[in-house]
Design a protein around this motif. Structure first.
Motif, short mmCIF file in Angstrom:
data_model
loop_
_atom_site.label_atom_id
_atom_site.label_comp_id
_atom_site.label_asym_id
_atom_site.label_seq_id
_atom_site.Cartn_x
_atom_site.Cartn_y
_atom_site.Cartn_z
N VAL A 56 0.84 -1.21 0.00
CA VAL A 56 0.00 0.00 0.00
C VAL A 56 0.87 1.25 0.00
O VAL A 56 1.62 1.49 0.95
CB VAL A 56 -0.95 0.03 1.21
N LEU A 57 0.76 2.01 -1.07
CA LEU A 57 1.38 3.33 -1.11
C LEU A 57 0.37 4.32 -0.54
O LEU A 57 -0.71 4.49 -1.10
CB LEU A 57 1.75 3.72 -2.54
N VAL A 58 0.73 4.96 0.56
CA VAL A 58 -0.17 5.90 1.22
C VAL A 58 0.30 7.33 0.96
O VAL A 58 1.45 7.67 1.26
CB VAL A 58 -0.23 5.64 2.74
N VAL A 59 -0.58 8.12 0.38
CA VAL A 59 -0.34 9.56 0.24
C VAL A 59 -1.45 10.26 1.01
O VAL A 59 -2.58 10.36 0.55
CB VAL A 59 -0.35 10.00 -1.24
N GLU A 60 -1.14 10.68 2.22
CA GLU A 60 -2.15 11.27 3.09
C GLU A 60 -2.72 12.54 2.47
O GLU A 60 -2.03 13.28 1.78
CB GLU A 60 -1.56 11.60 4.46
N ASN A 61 -3.99 12.78 2.76
CA ASN A 61 -4.64 13.98 2.25
C ASN A 61 -5.36 14.69 3.39
O ASN A 61 -4.78 15.48 4.09
CB ASN A 61 -5.59 13.61 1.10
N HIS A 62 -6.62 14.36 3.61
CA HIS A 62 -7.39 15.08 4.62
C HIS A 62 -7.28 14.48 6.02
O HIS A 62 -7.55 15.17 7.00
CB HIS A 62 -8.87 15.14 4.22
N VAL A 63 -6.89 13.21 6.10
CA VAL A 63 -6.83 12.55 7.40
C VAL A 63 -5.48 11.84 7.56
O VAL A 63 -4.91 11.36 6.57
CB VAL A 63 -7.97 11.52 7.58
N PRO A 64 -4.94 11.80 8.78
CA PRO A 64 -3.70 11.05 8.99
C PRO A 64 -3.94 9.56 8.88
O PRO A 64 -5.03 9.07 9.19
CB PRO A 64 -3.29 11.45 10.41
N VAL A 65 -2.94 8.84 8.42
CA VAL A 65 -3.03 7.39 8.26
C VAL A 65 -1.98 6.74 9.15
O VAL A 65 -0.82 7.15 9.16
CB VAL A 65 -2.82 6.97 6.79
N ALA A 66 -2.40 5.72 9.90
CA ALA A 66 -1.49 5.05 10.82
C ALA A 66 -0.48 4.19 10.05
O ALA A 66 -0.78 3.70 8.96
CB ALA A 66 -2.29 4.17 11.78
N PRO A 67 0.71 3.99 10.60
CA PRO A 67 1.67 3.08 9.97
C PRO A 67 1.12 1.66 9.95
O PRO A 67 0.25 1.30 10.74
CB PRO A 67 2.90 3.17 10.89
N GLY A 68 1.65 0.86 9.02
CA GLY A 68 1.23 -0.54 8.91
C GLY A 68 2.31 -1.35 8.26
O GLY A 68 3.20 -0.81 7.57
#
Length: 217
Positions: free
Chosen positions: A181-193
């Motif tokens: 999963v490539l995560v590019v945060e936008n409006h909300v923070p995303v937890a590490p995984g």
């Protein structure tokens, strides 16, 4: 190892439509004399649309069924996106590179088909070989079904794909399916995984960069 396919979220990832959804939610609240907060709006980000409608019903105290609220939400957002598609930085360029490289791509969104249509009109035909929308699956994100469905339709194993997401709900769905999963945060923070790789933007990103992510770089 190069990814066999790329699976892309839409809202907040390819297009910054989250403000459209939020504006529509506030408009519904005003229409029915209800209250709605930013915290409640942020809590809907990444959800299956029917689940968001249930939360709107509960949060605003509306008498309507969730299915009716889904249509209200779609009416407002489709009207806005038909006026302007708010592309995220680098999104169209990455899609163009993947298309030119012959990399199979799937769109995996919890939005419904009638909202996706006006956005796809701005992309070359065949950009996405598979489109999975929220009204096509029994279990929406964060359940793995949407991503497993997309991978199966492309004829690849989810473990051999890269998913691109911007929310916790979406990242959990893709991760549970087995995707990198490539995560590019936008409006909300995303937890590490364990299977999540974070980048600040899609701008300047190419298939080669996604291949490096898949290799664990």
């Amino acid at each position: 190892m190069k990814p066999a396919a790329v699976l892309m979220d839409m809202d907040g990832t390819l297009v910054d439509t989250e403000p459209y959804w939020m504006a529509t939610e506030y408009a519904i609240a005003e229409r029915f004399g209800a209250t709605w907060t930013e915290e409640q709006a942020m809590g809907l980000v990444g959800n299956a649309l029917i689940e968001s409608a249930r939360l709107v019903k509960e949060g605003m105290g509306l008498p309507h069924e969730p299915e009716e609220i889904v249509e209200m939400l779609l009416d407002g957002v489709v009207e806005r996106v038909e006026r302007e598609v708010p592309w995220r930085p680098g999104a169209r360029e990455l899609l163009t590179d993947l298309f030119e490289q012959g990399v199979p791509c799937a769109l995996v969104t919890m939005s419904y088909a009638r909202f996706v249509g006006p956005i796809l009109e701005h992309l070359p035909e065949g950009t996405f070989k598979v489109i999975v929308t929220g009204d096509q699956v029994r279990n929406g994100k964060p359940h793995p079904e949407p991503y497993l469905t997309a991978a199966a339709a492309l004829g690849v194993a989810a473990e051999d794909t890269v998913a691109v997401e911007d929310s916790n709900t979406g990242a959990r769905s893709a991760e549970a399916a087995g995707c990198t999963v490539l995560v590019v945060e936008n409006h909300v923070p995303v937890a590490p995984g364990e299977r999540r790789v974070f980048r600040d933007t899609l701008e300047g990103m190419t298939y080669a960069d996604l291949a490096a992510l898949d290799a664990g770089a």
